[in-house]
Scaffold this active site. Structure first.
Site, short mmCIF file in Angstrom:
data_model
loop_
_atom_site.label_atom_id
_atom_site.label_comp_id
_atom_site.label_asym_id
_atom_site.label_seq_id
_atom_site.Cartn_x
_atom_site.Cartn_y
_atom_site.Cartn_z
N ASP A 180 0.81 -1.21 0.00
CA ASP A 180 0.00 0.00 0.00
C ASP A 180 0.85 1.27 0.00
OD1 ASP A 180 0.91 -0.55 2.57
OD2 ASP A 180 -1.07 -0.97 3.38
N ASN A 224 -8.04 -2.56 14.13
CA ASN A 224 -9.43 -2.81 13.71
C ASN A 224 -9.53 -4.01 12.76
OD1 ASN A 224 -8.33 -1.86 11.35
ND2 ASN A 224 -9.54 0.02 11.26
N HIS A 279 -7.68 -4.51 10.03
CA HIS A 279 -7.37 -4.27 8.61
C HIS A 279 -6.13 -5.04 8.17
CE1 HIS A 279 -4.90 -0.34 9.49
NE2 HIS A 279 -4.06 -1.35 9.38
N GLU A 283 -9.77 -1.47 5.12
CA GLU A 283 -10.42 -1.16 6.39
C GLU A 283 -11.69 -2.00 6.55
OE1 GLU A 283 -8.62 0.34 8.42
OE2 GLU A 283 -8.39 2.48 8.07
C1 F6R Z 1 1.34 -1.34 6.17
C2 F6R Z 1 0.05 -2.03 6.23
C3 F6R Z 1 -0.77 -2.04 7.48
C4 F6R Z 1 0.06 -2.37 8.72
C5 F6R Z 1 -0.82 -2.35 9.97
C6 F6R Z 1 -0.03 -2.59 11.23
O1 F6R Z 1 1.94 -1.49 4.89
O2 F6R Z 1 -0.39 -2.55 5.24
O3 F6R Z 1 -1.81 -2.97 7.36
O4 F6R Z 1 0.64 -3.63 8.58
O5 F6R Z 1 -1.47 -1.11 10.07
O6 F6R Z 1 0.85 -1.53 11.41
P1 F6R Z 1 1.99 -1.60 12.53
O7 F6R Z 1 2.89 -2.71 12.13
O8 F6R Z 1 2.68 -0.28 12.45
O9 F6R Z 1 1.29 -1.85 13.80
#
Ligand code: F6R
Length: 262
Positions: free
Chosen positions: A67, A136, A138, A143
């Site tokens: 992403d 959440n 995701h 989301e």
């Molecule tokens: C990032 C991504 C997100 C993160 C998730 C957890 O490329 O796709 O889904 O993996 O938000 O983020 P952290 O590891 O910072 O807790």
């Protein structure tokens, strides 16, 4: 889903790097799906170490990032392009042409997303998709209530995710609200999914991902339908799992299945 429970984040990263290196040993032109964020940092540090000690060579590896924030140029310090360069790519011998990323400022969003999907197909699909999970539930930036069959496209972040990611920005208002992300359908086509989480703050999402119903309200729960997903978590993130002891037993005894073949 294989659930591996480790003592701490260091061990999670070690296990994840080992899984990636094992897959590379079998296929030198491995296609890796990569994530950004705190969870993946330790895995990249391990992979850099492994590269330096000759355990893995990135010369033929191809990568696709999950992403990107819309609106950020690739040299913006909070862009995911910048994160990947700083934390992995500049330390290894990957070829620039083998790095694929969603752009933060594409001229035509739909066309760019279509081309990204096409590039994944041309590479033969993703062999190992490394991922974190949002509080959440995701995955990527899909989301809650994202279509479970979605493809790469633009999405709008929830307030919760904006607040969680604000720690990387000077202030919350600076966090872009719009992003590009691989879809859930795109992620589900990866041959192996490797999803990681540590810390209490992820424990609810992990419980709902592994033991809750499959629902678009918790995008990660779709992984219950994926044939080859490994989840690696620490004790804190695993705290609500009701089958914790069973998962540990399975992991500790997994090589014993071969005893029955003798
Ligand atoms: C990032 C991504 C997100 C993160 C998730 C957890 O490329 O796709 O889904 O993996 O938000 O983020 P952290 O590891 O910072 O807790």
């Amino acid at each position: 889903m294989e659930v591996i429970i480790k003592a701490n984040n260091d061990e999670i990263c070690q296990e994840a790097a080992r899984i990636i290196i094992d897959q590379w040993t079998k296929k030198k032109d491995l296609v890796l799906g990569l994530a950004t964020g705190s969870t993946s940092l330790g895995v990249y540090a391990r992979l850099i170490e492994a590269h330096r000690s000759g355990e893995i060579d990135f010369a033929r590896i191809r990568t696709f990032n999950l992403d990107e924030y819309l609106g950020l140029a690739e040299d913006h310090p909070q862009s995911y392009a910048y994160f990947m360069d700083q934390n992995l790519f500049r330390h290894i011998n990957i070829k620039r042409a083998n790095i694929h990323r969603l752009e933060g400022r594409p001229r035509d969003i739909d066309e760019h997303c279509r081309a990204y999907e096409q590039a994944i197909r041309q590479a033969g699909g993703i062999d190992v998709q490394l991922m974190g999970i949002g509080r959440n539930g995701h995955i990527g930036f899909n989301e809650p209530c994202s279509s479970l069959s979605s493809r790469t496209r633009s999405k709008t972040l929830t307030r919760e995710t904006v607040a969680d990611n604000a720690r990387f920005f000077a202030k919350e208002e600076a966090v872009p609200r719009f992003v590009l992300t691989m879809g859930i359908g795109t992620i589900m086509e990866a041959r192996t999914v490797l999803i990681l989480a540590y810390g209490e703050k992820k424990s609810e999402a992990i419980f709902r991902c592994v033991e809750g119903p499959v629902t678009a309200a918790v995008p990660a729960s779709i992984l219950q339908l994926h044939p080859q997903t490994t989840l690696v978590v620490d004790e804190d993130a695993a705290r609500h799992l009701t089958q914790k002891e069973y998962y540990k037993w399975v992991y500790q005894n997994k090589d014993r299945v071969s005893e029955y073949l003798r």
